[in-house]
Structures are given as structure tokens and as C-alpha cells.
Scaffold this active site. Sequence first.
Site, mmCIF file in Angstrom:
data_model
loop_
_atom_site.group_PDB
_atom_site.id
_atom_site.type_symbol
_atom_site.label_atom_id
_atom_site.label_comp_id
_atom_site.label_asym_id
_atom_site.label_seq_id
_atom_site.Cartn_x
_atom_site.Cartn_y
_atom_site.Cartn_z
ATOM 1 C CE LYS A 107 -4.540 -2.998 2.938
ATOM 2 N NZ LYS A 107 -5.308 -2.071 4.005
ATOM 3 C CD GLU A 159 -3.737 0.281 -12.417
ATOM 4 O OE1 GLU A 159 -3.857 1.306 -12.992
ATOM 5 O OE2 GLU A 159 -3.671 -0.526 -13.631
ATOM 6 C CB CYS A 171 -8.462 6.572 -10.100
ATOM 7 S SG CYS A 171 -9.293 4.906 -10.845
ATOM 8 C CD GLU A 198 -6.285 11.506 -6.111
ATOM 9 O OE1 GLU A 198 -6.140 10.858 -5.698
ATOM 10 O OE2 GLU A 198 -6.218 10.503 -7.370
HETATM 11 P P1 NAD Z 1 -4.285 4.429 0.106
HETATM 12 O O1 NAD Z 1 -3.306 4.567 -0.832
HETATM 13 O O2 NAD Z 1 -4.481 5.204 0.944
HETATM 14 O O3 NAD Z 1 -4.898 3.567 0.632
HETATM 15 C C1 NAD Z 1 -4.972 2.514 -0.449
HETATM 16 C C2 NAD Z 1 -4.231 0.671 0.312
HETATM 17 O O4 NAD Z 1 -3.419 0.938 0.761
HETATM 18 C C3 NAD Z 1 -5.710 0.559 1.647
HETATM 19 O O5 NAD Z 1 -5.705 -1.188 1.588
HETATM 20 C C4 NAD Z 1 -4.413 1.043 2.524
HETATM 21 O O6 NAD Z 1 -4.229 0.437 3.845
HETATM 22 C C5 NAD Z 1 -3.414 0.156 2.266
HETATM 23 N N1 NAD Z 1 -1.532 1.000 2.669
HETATM 24 C C6 NAD Z 1 -1.220 2.223 3.107
HETATM 25 N N2 NAD Z 1 -0.378 2.270 3.761
HETATM 26 C C7 NAD Z 1 0.602 1.399 3.391
HETATM 27 C C8 NAD Z 1 1.770 1.050 3.773
HETATM 28 N N3 NAD Z 1 2.564 1.627 4.380
HETATM 29 N N4 NAD Z 1 2.166 -0.433 2.836
HETATM 30 C C9 NAD Z 1 1.386 -0.917 2.279
HETATM 31 N N5 NAD Z 1 -0.095 -0.401 2.401
HETATM 32 C C10 NAD Z 1 -0.646 0.343 3.014
HETATM 33 O O7 NAD Z 1 -5.263 5.295 -1.201
HETATM 34 P P2 NAD Z 1 -7.206 5.130 -0.624
HETATM 35 O O8 NAD Z 1 -7.608 6.108 -0.187
HETATM 36 O O9 NAD Z 1 -7.802 3.981 -0.342
HETATM 37 O O10 NAD Z 1 -7.252 5.890 -2.433
HETATM 38 C C11 NAD Z 1 -7.853 6.506 -2.988
HETATM 39 C C12 NAD Z 1 -6.545 6.408 -3.768
HETATM 40 O O11 NAD Z 1 -6.621 5.513 -4.670
HETATM 41 C C13 NAD Z 1 -6.784 7.815 -4.624
HETATM 42 O O12 NAD Z 1 -5.161 8.386 -4.762
HETATM 43 C C14 NAD Z 1 -7.116 7.444 -6.080
HETATM 44 O O13 NAD Z 1 -6.771 7.932 -7.192
HETATM 45 C C15 NAD Z 1 -6.346 5.868 -6.049
HETATM 46 N N6 NAD Z 1 -6.482 4.964 -7.043
HETATM 47 C C16 NAD Z 1 -6.150 4.561 -8.220
HETATM 48 C C17 NAD Z 1 -7.213 3.797 -9.153
HETATM 49 C C18 NAD Z 1 -5.851 3.139 -9.849
HETATM 50 O O14 NAD Z 1 -6.456 2.655 -11.124
HETATM 51 N N7 NAD Z 1 -5.435 4.075 -10.652
HETATM 52 C C19 NAD Z 1 -7.989 3.344 -8.809
HETATM 53 C C20 NAD Z 1 -8.341 3.350 -7.996
HETATM 54 C C21 NAD Z 1 -8.027 4.342 -6.682
#
Ligand code: NAD
Length: 497
Positions: free
Chosen positions: A172, A245, A279, A378
Site C-alpha cells: 500500500k 520504522e 527519516c 520532527e
Molecule cells: P504516514 O504515517 O502519514 O503514512 C505512512 C503510510 O501509512 C502511508 O501509506 C499512509 O497512507 C498509511 N497510513 C496512514 N494512516 C493509516 C492507518 N490508519 N492505517 C494504516 N496505514 C495508514 O507517514 P508519511 O507522511 O507518509 O511519511 C513521513 C513519515 O515517515 C515521517 O515521520 C518519517 O520520519 C517517517 N519515515 C520513517 C522511516 C524509517 O525508516 N524509520 C523512513 C521514512 C519515513
Amino acid sequence: MIESIWINGEFVDSTSDEVIEVINPATEEIVHSVPAGTVEDTCRAIEAANAAFPSWRSVPGVEKAELLHEVATKLRAKAEKLAVTLTLEEGKPLIENRDEMGWSAACFDYYAEIGRHSRGRVIPSIEASQLSLVLKEPYGVVACIVPWNYPILLMSWKVAPALAAGNTVIIKPSSITPLSTLRFAEIFDHLPPGVVNIITGAGDVVGDELVTSPDTHLVAFTGSTVVGQRIAALAAPLVKKVHLELGGKDPFVVCEDADLGVAVPGVAWAALLNTRQVCTSTERVYVQRSIFDEFTTRMVEYVKSLRVGPGIEPTTDVGPMARAPYRAKVEAQVEDAVARGARVLAGGRRPPQLPRGFYYEPTVLVGVKPAMDIMREETFGPVIPIAPYDTFDEAIELANSTTYGLGANLYTHNALYVKRFYEEVKAGTIWINDPLTDNDAGPFGGMKLSGMGRELGEEGIEEFRETKHIHWDFSMEKKVWWYPYEEYNKESGYIEE
Ligand code: NAD
């Protein structure tokens, strides 16, 4: 044009006509739209992945390896087209997206080999007529939920080890970057139908169904801490394993022995790569007081030399942010810091020459304090807050002063400081003198609120395998079952005859 979702090896229409618009962050124009997948679509994908699982798990390791190497080869052949698509939907400079495709292909090659080489083990048995085995088994269907900032790379970090371990997957993508992931379908199309499925849609529709369905068996999630916490709570009643993650607030400590010709561009790169939407972006910089003024002066000069513009232009160093609300968060944090005494030495505004697009100038802030949001939460946007420190004890305390623990960076050649830093700083990855460099063989993941579990390395495939212990006796001799109590006590010496 509306793309379809990819289930059971073919593009199919969603059960709904609703769409998600894909926006180019450099121009704010709609470039495409994709289906807003439904619960029904998600169930179809789950069914396909479950149907494909029994035969995929029994494909011999050597054959799986060939199929995964083929993914890498096809990705390299299509890298340029995918990189352009990703720049249009996410905004990163094209050069960074070319790197992303190269790293992703390398990840598939890596797990093709790791998968065919790693197996369970035989452990010492209790008696000579017995065999004790430790088997590693796939979970079944893995839900891979991916963010927008490195959608192809982070998808690869999950899908490659999950498939190598014998699982089938449902991907997804984020609704910000669904196009590049959907186009990846043609890179997976030599795999048996249902082994990989891709479904676009909202997190709280498709994502929730993937997490709460009893027919998915593991959730591999990368994204924000707040959504990760929600996913962990949703999965808890089923005691379903979640691999998280999450977000970070990475510190960078610069000691006075650092060569500023290396440290200034190094810190800037760690803080501004992908417009600081990584991240492991450097989100806080601590510089020893004796070099603080020189460091900040040179940083301001360096940051002002960077060219801000559309990621598609070859001259661009720093692209737009992915979406307007993310820029608004950065603006609010900078505004709050300034109101509480911080000073903007560079940037701190939208570039006037780029009235359209979600741009924000690379920004240098000083006078920042630990209690400010910009030093605790963040930011995920192009700001470099710099604070001085006096002793190395203080630097370590500051590095550990947030609730996150993803990565941490250090510039020094002082071996004592290096050892203290990697022992005392609570973070999943520590970089010394070479910021943000990943290695497929090096496990990656967070401590504290930055997550649990590890991607990459041998740990990365273990996340996708369950452990089973087999105890096998082939003597066919009677063992101790319902042993007469008195006899037992006599033999064991508890009762004297
Ligand atoms: P997000 O948490 O908003 O979304 C991530 C994914 O989760 C998307 O596909 C989104 O559609 C899905 N999602 C949202 N709500 C959901 C729910 N209730 N149930 C299941 N899935 C759901 O994050 P983002 O804005 O896409 O990405 C940025 C964030 O990701 C930042 O906080 C960044 O630090 C983090 N990040 C972490 C890593 C790591 O390896 N630790 C790597 C990249 C990004």
C-alpha cells in the site's frame, strides 16, 4: 487517466469510482489520478495473496533468487522512467531518484542471495536417538505500508526480504506517491500471480483493513510515529506482529577537531537531502563552542549557495516540499522558535522567485533552545537549527534529549569520543564522519519512539520468518509419561527406600 490497482498479476478496476489526485509539488498541478481503493478491493488482494502463498513458499530458494535478481535487472532497465515519475509526484531532484532506483535494485540483488543462503539450524539434542531442528518459516501474507519520501526504496526494503523468506505481499503506497509504485507492477510481472499485489487508497480504509484482517499475518510499516502507534493498537487484539520504522529527530554533533571543509557540506547534506524529508535527516546540530561562530558563518554561506527549484531541473540542489501542510508545519515551527528567541541567519521564508510549488528556502537557525518544538519534534523540512555545547558530556546529553532514537551523527577523529558516542547515544544507526550512508548488509531501524524491528542485513530477513523448534525422537522407546509418583520419588532420591 486513472491507473488501476494490481491484484493477482493483473491490473483491475477498483469497486469504487473515487480517485486520489496526484499533485506535482513543483507546480501544484494535478498530474494524474489513481483509484481510492476500497475495503472490498483490499479483501480481493488479501485473497489473491493467500491463494499464492502455498506454492510461493515452496519455490526452491535458488529459483526464488533468480526471480528476485530479475526484479533488480528489470528495475535497472526502467530506472530512468521511474525516477522521472517519482520526481513529478514527490518533488525530489531527479539525481536523488536515480540513486533511489539504484539502491532499490541492489536491495533485491542482496536479498536474492541472503534468501537462498540462510536456513534454520540443527541444535544439540537431549539424547543420541533424537534430532532437534530450528526451522524458519514465512508468516504468510505481509502487508507492506509505505510512506512517500522514499517510496520505491522503502517498499524494496520490505518486499525483497519478505519474498525471499517465502511470504506473499500486498503493497500500500502513500497517496502522495502511488504512481511510481503502481508502475512497479511491470517489474514484478514475471512473478507468479498473487505473490505481489499493489493497492492504492487511504490509510484509514485500505491500511486499516490490511492491519485488522485476520488473513494478513504481519504488518511491515514505515511512516510517522503517530500512525505507527495506531497500527500497533489496531493489530494488538489479533496479536499480529508489526514491524515499525517511524519518525526521528536525529542529532549531529560536531567536535572542534573536525575539518570544517568536510563538516559544513556534510552537515548541510545530511540536513537538506530530499529537502530534509528523510527519516534520518539531521534535525539538530550541536557544535563545540570554540568553532561555533566559524561553523555557522560557513554554513550560512554554503546554504545560500544551494539552488532551490523543481526537482526535474538538473541544476536543482533542493527541491520543493512534498505537500503544502508539511510546509505549513515547518513555517509554524520556525515562527514559534523565532518568537521564543531564535534567530534566522539564512532562509526562513518561501523563495519569492518561486510563487507556485511547495518551496521553502533552506534555513539556518541559531539561538535555539532544547524546549522549542524545532529541537524536540520532527520537522521534516529544510531547517538547520544549530546550538553550541561546551563538554562532550553535554553533547551526549543533548543528543539523547528527545523521545526519538533513529540515527545520530558525529564528526571527530577523537577515538575516545567516538567510542563514548556509539555506546551512550540511544539510536539505531550511528554514523561517524560519513553521514547517512546505508549499506544493504547493515541493519537499519529505530530505538525509543522511532520504531521496533530492523530492516536490511540478515536481521532484515529474520523479521519475515517465524521460528519453529522441532524435537524428534526416532528410538521408539517408551519415555516418562505418567510415571508412578512413588517410583519417581524413589528414583530421584526424594524418598529413601
Ligand atoms: P504516514 O504515517 O502519514 O503514512 C505512512 C503510510 O501509512 C502511508 O501509506 C499512509 O497512507 C498509511 N497510513 C496512514 N494512516 C493509516 C492507518 N490508519 N492505517 C494504516 N496505514 C495508514 O507517514 P508519511 O507522511 O507518509 O511519511 C513521513 C513519515 O515517515 C515521517 O515521520 C518519517 O520520519 C517517517 N519515515 C520513517 C522511516 C524509517 O525508516 N524509520 C523512513 C521514512 C519515513
